[in-house]
Design a protein around this motif. Structure first.
Motif: not given
Length: 183
Positions: A28-31, A59-60, A142-144, A160-163
């Motif tokens: 699975x990939x998150x972009x 998910x994007x 739900x990734x990483x 936003x930032x994604x940590x």
């Protein structure tokens, strides 16, 4: 298109203008971000280079509502219905309900802005996309191994930032454009 593996599960996709990122959890990939309008085929090629089909994009996540970050969201969502995640303040821009706000350009950024303007990026519009998940900050995606959404308004109200704390990764969009400049 060029793809670079930055970490065992993180890939940077260099597009005609800017970058997008792919985070891999198994098959699975998150972009994270989608590039300017028309970048979908380059992202599809990057996904394929990992030995995965387009449907692997599950998910994007859009860091903010500018053309070079959200421009191909609708196209990529159309592949297999991957939900688009956007902060509530930028969701109307991604949906096509209102134009993006003009950025405030500092003297430091002016040469870059002139290059972007010459390329026609600022004249582009984001093809309207469904926004499936409206973010406000504080969510865990739900990734990483647990991606945290951090609101960082400034570049846009909905930046936003994604940590990914377990991996020491921070996707920060164009936040650096808003940092105070040394005197």
């Amino acid at each position: 298109m060029e793809i670079t593996q930055l970490l065992p599960r993180l890939y940077q996709v260099d597009l005609d203008f800017g970058q997008a990122y792919l985070w891999r959890d198994g098959d699975e990939l998150t972009l994270v971000d989608t590039g300017i309008p028309g970048s979908g085929e380059m992202i599809a090629a990057a996904v394929g280079s990992l030995g995965l089909p387009r449907s692997a994009v599950r998910r994007i996540v859009i860091t903010h509502g500018h053309e070079d970050h959200a421009g191909s969201a609708a196209e990529i969502r159309s592949w297999d219905g991957a939900p688009v995640h956007v902060h509530s303040a930028d969701a109307p821009v991604v949906r096509g309900e209102r134009p993006r706000e003009e950025p405030v350009i500092s003297d430091f950024e002016r040469p870059y802005w002139e290059r972007v303007t010459a390329l026609g990026i600022t004249a582009m519009t984001i093809p309207p996309s469904t926004v499936d998940v409206v973010l406000t900050g504080g969510e865990e995606l739900p990734f990483g191994d647990g991606a945290r959404v951090l609101p960082i308004p400034g570049h846009t109200d909905g930046s936003i930032a994604i940590h990914l704390p377990h991996h020491g990764v921070l996707f920060a969009g164009d936040t650096v454009a808003c940092l105070p400049r040394p005197a």
